[in-house]
Write a protein that holds these residues in place. Sequence first.
Motif, PDB file in Angstrom:
ATOM      1  N   PHE A 326     -78.913 -69.493 -33.247  1.00  0.00           N
ATOM      2  CA  PHE A 326     -77.783 -68.575 -33.293  1.00  0.00           C
ATOM      3  C   PHE A 326     -77.508 -68.091 -34.713  1.00  0.00           C
ATOM      4  CE2 PHE A 326     -76.700 -71.198 -29.447  1.00  0.00           C
ATOM      5  CZ  PHE A 326     -77.060 -70.213 -28.535  1.00  0.00           C
ATOM      6  N   VAL A 327     -77.820 -68.916 -35.712  1.00  0.00           N
ATOM      7  CA  VAL A 327     -77.719 -68.459 -37.102  1.00  0.00           C
ATOM      8  C   VAL A 327     -78.693 -67.313 -37.338  1.00  0.00           C
ATOM      9  CG1 VAL A 327     -78.089 -69.110 -39.518  1.00  0.00           C
ATOM     10  CG2 VAL A 327     -76.917 -70.681 -37.977  1.00  0.00           C
ATOM     11  N   MET A 328     -79.944 -67.494 -36.918  1.00  0.00           N
ATOM     12  CA  MET A 328     -80.949 -66.452 -37.094  1.00  0.00           C
ATOM     13  C   MET A 328     -80.609 -65.189 -36.307  1.00  0.00           C
ATOM     14  SD  MET A 328     -83.286 -67.594 -39.207  1.00  0.00           S
ATOM     15  CE  MET A 328     -81.893 -68.280 -40.092  1.00  0.00           C
ATOM     16  N   GLU A 329     -79.993 -65.354 -35.148  1.00  0.00           N
ATOM     17  CA  GLU A 329     -79.574 -64.207 -34.342  1.00  0.00           C
ATOM     18  C   GLU A 329     -78.418 -63.465 -35.009  1.00  0.00           C
ATOM     19  OE1 GLU A 329     -78.312 -63.506 -29.706  1.00  0.00           O
ATOM     20  OE2 GLU A 329     -77.211 -65.015 -30.844  1.00  0.00           O
ATOM     21  N   LEU A 330     -77.524 -64.201 -35.658  1.00  0.00           N
ATOM     22  CA  LEU A 330     -76.304 -63.615 -36.214  1.00  0.00           C
ATOM     23  C   LEU A 330     -76.553 -62.810 -37.485  1.00  0.00           C
ATOM     24  CD1 LEU A 330     -73.205 -63.512 -35.825  1.00  0.00           C
ATOM     25  CD2 LEU A 330     -73.052 -65.550 -37.270  1.00  0.00           C
ATOM     26  N   ILE A 331     -77.510 -63.233 -38.307  1.00  0.00           N
ATOM     27  CA  ILE A 331     -77.696 -62.618 -39.628  1.00  0.00           C
ATOM     28  C   ILE A 331     -77.909 -61.108 -39.556  1.00  0.00           C
ATOM     29  CG2 ILE A 331     -79.233 -62.547 -41.632  1.00  0.00           C
ATOM     30  CD1 ILE A 331     -79.560 -65.599 -41.264  1.00  0.00           C
ATOM     31  N   PRO A 332     -78.811 -60.586 -38.695  1.00  0.00           N
ATOM     32  CA  PRO A 332     -78.993 -59.120 -38.671  1.00  0.00           C
ATOM     33  C   PRO A 332     -77.742 -58.370 -38.236  1.00  0.00           C
ATOM     34  CG  PRO A 332     -80.817 -60.236 -37.564  1.00  0.00           C
ATOM     35  CD  PRO A 332     -79.752 -61.258 -37.786  1.00  0.00           C
ATOM     36  N   ALA A 333     -76.850 -59.019 -37.502  1.00  0.00           N
ATOM     37  CA  ALA A 333     -75.660 -58.351 -37.000  1.00  0.00           C
ATOM     38  C   ALA A 333     -74.643 -58.047 -38.093  1.00  0.00           C
ATOM     39  CB  ALA A 333     -75.003 -59.206 -35.911  1.00  0.00           C
ATOM     40  N   PHE A 334     -74.817 -58.598 -39.282  1.00  0.00           N
ATOM     41  CA  PHE A 334     -73.895 -58.317 -40.381  1.00  0.00           C
ATOM     42  C   PHE A 334     -74.056 -56.896 -40.918  1.00  0.00           C
ATOM     43  CE2 PHE A 334     -73.475 -62.960 -40.680  1.00  0.00           C
ATOM     44  CZ  PHE A 334     -72.131 -63.090 -40.980  1.00  0.00           C
ATOM     45  N   GLY A 335     -75.198 -56.262 -40.685  1.00  0.00           N
ATOM     46  CA  GLY A 335     -75.430 -54.945 -41.272  1.00  0.00           C
ATOM     47  C   GLY A 335     -76.277 -54.061 -40.390  1.00  0.00           C
ATOM     48  N   ARG A 336     -76.672 -52.917 -40.941  1.00  0.00           N
ATOM     49  CA  ARG A 336     -77.466 -51.952 -40.185  1.00  0.00           C
ATOM     50  C   ARG A 336     -78.912 -52.427 -40.053  1.00  0.00           C
ATOM     51  NH1 ARG A 336     -80.032 -48.684 -44.180  1.00  0.00           N
ATOM     52  NH2 ARG A 336     -79.030 -48.873 -46.239  1.00  0.00           N
ATOM     53  N   GLU A 337     -79.615 -51.856 -39.086  1.00  0.00           N
ATOM     54  CA  GLU A 337     -80.958 -52.317 -38.749  1.00  0.00           C
ATOM     55  C   GLU A 337     -81.927 -52.177 -39.919  1.00  0.00           C
ATOM     56  OE1 GLU A 337     -84.483 -51.500 -35.429  1.00  0.00           O
ATOM     57  OE2 GLU A 337     -82.565 -50.453 -35.305  1.00  0.00           O
ATOM     58  N   GLY A 338     -81.765 -51.131 -40.726  1.00  0.00           N
ATOM     59  CA  GLY A 338     -82.693 -50.908 -41.822  1.00  0.00           C
ATOM     60  C   GLY A 338     -82.598 -51.920 -42.937  1.00  0.00           C
ATOM     61  N   LEU A 339     -81.607 -52.822 -42.885  1.00  0.00           N
ATOM     62  CA  LEU A 339     -81.437 -53.835 -43.925  1.00  0.00           C
ATOM     63  C   LEU A 339     -81.639 -55.254 -43.397  1.00  0.00           C
ATOM     64  CD1 LEU A 339     -78.427 -52.665 -46.158  1.00  0.00           C
ATOM     65  CD2 LEU A 339     -80.873 -52.461 -46.563  1.00  0.00           C
ATOM     66  N   THR A 340     -82.298 -55.386 -42.263  1.00  0.00           N
ATOM     67  CA  THR A 340     -82.487 -56.721 -41.685  1.00  0.00           C
ATOM     68  C   THR A 340     -83.183 -57.662 -42.656  1.00  0.00           C
ATOM     69  OG1 THR A 340     -82.572 -55.831 -39.434  1.00  0.00           O
ATOM     70  CG2 THR A 340     -83.539 -58.009 -39.789  1.00  0.00           C
ATOM     71  N   GLY A 341     -84.256 -57.205 -43.270  1.00  0.00           N
ATOM     72  CA  GLY A 341     -84.983 -58.058 -44.213  1.00  0.00           C
ATOM     73  C   GLY A 341     -84.145 -58.412 -45.428  1.00  0.00           C
ATOM     74  N   THR A 342     -83.364 -57.445 -45.924  1.00  0.00           N
ATOM     75  CA  THR A 342     -82.508 -57.701 -47.078  1.00  0.00           C
ATOM     76  C   THR A 342     -81.483 -58.779 -46.759  1.00  0.00           C
ATOM     77  OG1 THR A 342     -82.788 -55.420 -47.828  1.00  0.00           O
ATOM     78  CG2 THR A 342     -80.907 -56.636 -48.710  1.00  0.00           C
ATOM     79  N   PHE A 343     -80.894 -58.718 -45.556  1.00  0.00           N
ATOM     80  CA  PHE A 343     -79.915 -59.733 -45.179  1.00  0.00           C
ATOM     81  C   PHE A 343     -80.564 -61.105 -45.048  1.00  0.00           C
ATOM     82  CE2 PHE A 343     -77.099 -56.226 -44.315  1.00  0.00           C
ATOM     83  CZ  PHE A 343     -75.836 -56.768 -44.498  1.00  0.00           C
ATOM     84  N   TYR A 344     -81.754 -61.172 -44.454  1.00  0.00           N
ATOM     85  CA  TYR A 344     -82.441 -62.466 -44.370  1.00  0.00           C
ATOM     86  C   TYR A 344     -82.790 -62.982 -45.768  1.00  0.00           C
ATOM     87  CZ  TYR A 344     -83.107 -62.701 -39.285  1.00  0.00           C
ATOM     88  OH  TYR A 344     -82.908 -62.804 -37.935  1.00  0.00           O
ATOM     89  N   GLY A 345     -83.268 -62.092 -46.630  1.00  0.00           N
ATOM     90  CA  GLY A 345     -83.644 -62.519 -47.978  1.00  0.00           C
ATOM     91  C   GLY A 345     -82.462 -63.033 -48.764  1.00  0.00           C
ATOM     92  N   LEU A 346     -81.333 -62.296 -48.706  1.00  0.00           N
ATOM     93  CA  LEU A 346     -80.145 -62.730 -49.438  1.00  0.00           C
ATOM     94  C   LEU A 346     -79.591 -64.026 -48.852  1.00  0.00           C
ATOM     95  CD1 LEU A 346     -78.095 -62.184 -51.644  1.00  0.00           C
ATOM     96  CD2 LEU A 346     -76.833 -60.717 -50.049  1.00  0.00           C
ATOM     97  N   PHE A 347     -79.638 -64.145 -47.527  1.00  0.00           N
ATOM     98  CA  PHE A 347     -79.161 -65.370 -46.880  1.00  0.00           C
ATOM     99  C   PHE A 347     -79.956 -66.581 -47.361  1.00  0.00           C
ATOM    100  CE2 PHE A 347     -79.762 -68.521 -43.505  1.00  0.00           C
ATOM    101  CZ  PHE A 347     -78.460 -68.905 -43.270  1.00  0.00           C
ATOM    102  N   TYR A 348     -81.279 -66.464 -47.365  1.00  0.00           N
ATOM    103  CA  TYR A 348     -82.112 -67.586 -47.777  1.00  0.00           C
ATOM    104  C   TYR A 348     -81.935 -67.897 -49.262  1.00  0.00           C
ATOM    105  CZ  TYR A 348     -84.656 -68.340 -43.442  1.00  0.00           C
ATOM    106  OH  TYR A 348     -84.980 -68.672 -42.157  1.00  0.00           O
ATOM    107  N   ALA A 349     -81.740 -66.859 -50.068  1.00  0.00           N
ATOM    108  CA  ALA A 349     -81.541 -67.102 -51.498  1.00  0.00           C
ATOM    109  C   ALA A 349     -80.247 -67.866 -51.740  1.00  0.00           C
ATOM    110  CB  ALA A 349     -81.525 -65.776 -52.255  1.00  0.00           C
TER     111      ALA A 349
END
Length: 423
Positions: A326-349
């Motif tokens: 559910f954490v992995m599912e929730l992260i992309p929902a914070f922003g627009r689709e074109g920034l999915t990788g950016t949100f995952y990268g910032l989350f992991y950092a």
Amino acid sequence: MKTLACVREFPLAVRLLLVNQLGVNTGFYLLVPYLATHLSEDLGLSAAVVGVVLGLRNLSQQGLFLLGGSAADRLGARGVIIAGCALRTVGFALFALGDALPLLLAASILSGLAGALFNPAVRTYVAQEAGDRKAEAFALFNVFAATGALLGPLLGTLLLLVDFRAAAVTAAAVFAALTLAQLLVLPARQVPAPRTRLTGDWREAAGSRGFLPFSLAMIGMYGLENQLYLLLPHAALRACGWDGSIGLLFLAGTVAHLLFQLRITRRLKAAGSRARWIATGLAVMGLGFVPPMLVSGARAPHPAYLLPVLAGALLLHLGVMIAQPFVMELIPAFGREGLTGTFYGLFYAVSGIAAALGSAAVGWAMDTAGHTGPAWLPFACCLALGLVSAAAVARLHRRRALPAEPGAPVPPPHATRPRSETR
């Protein structure tokens, strides 16, 4: 069987990335857990130099996650995944080629950079391909990852009977095979040309309402999960005095993931708020350190003392199974689709650096307990970490600082901030 049937329901790209994660963890864990011993005992390097070599790998990975995620958004996740696996092939091969310190440092940096590239990119690709079944896809991701984390050390132990170079060459060969498979089979996704600057993407992600607090709250999940490789193996060995007890912890965790991960995710997905289950999972992870804490003060090892440690490890795995999909599912929902990788990268950092600090605190507690402090101290620290993280997520949920649940009704305009302000 149900797990395999569920795998076949997903697109080819997701299935390949599940196998990819199995290979990534197998290749990583057949080499990296034995790297410190090789550097210190086989090569005779000082503890300080060993710390620098290992620290550079962690630093290059944690510090560059954001760049890897942004690259997945702007260049396409497929190419970044392939580049990451190719870099790790080179990095692990360098460990087998020589003993010179510059070579070891280069191998460590390349191996870390590889993880910074493919970790957020793989999750970005899975999230894009899985659609509204992200939680189930990431549940399967956990199953394959746990299986690889078990197979890797077993294979590494066998290869070390030959020598360390055999393990390094095999690990490099695993990543080379993964690179080739992705080149041949992984479909390319069309990536629209970016319309914003890179720094603008980062500001947008960092400014998304609730995202950074949520990432910091996840210190509990990653900090406690790291204890599967630090505190709990130490506790198992001390409790019963049997070297095989460490392998038993990993075996039990892998079997639990295979049998229950998908069932748990499907049941909880249909039973209410994702945020509530994330908080519950974090609390269960913290409570997993209570059983081993009860036998931490034993004066002499006994086979029966392994049972509480095993029970604690299973609770920790249960908490991961509850929360992580559910954490992995929730992260992309914070922003627009074109920034999915950016949100995952910032989350992991953010969460990775915070978790490293949490692990350092647990390590300090272990040292203190080993000298003059109470034996229960590191377990109490882990319990507190899990409960505090759970409370932080619950508070964010109560304040409606987390994205709405999939399919939930959209609140009226006066009840929430405008969409443009939530990013």
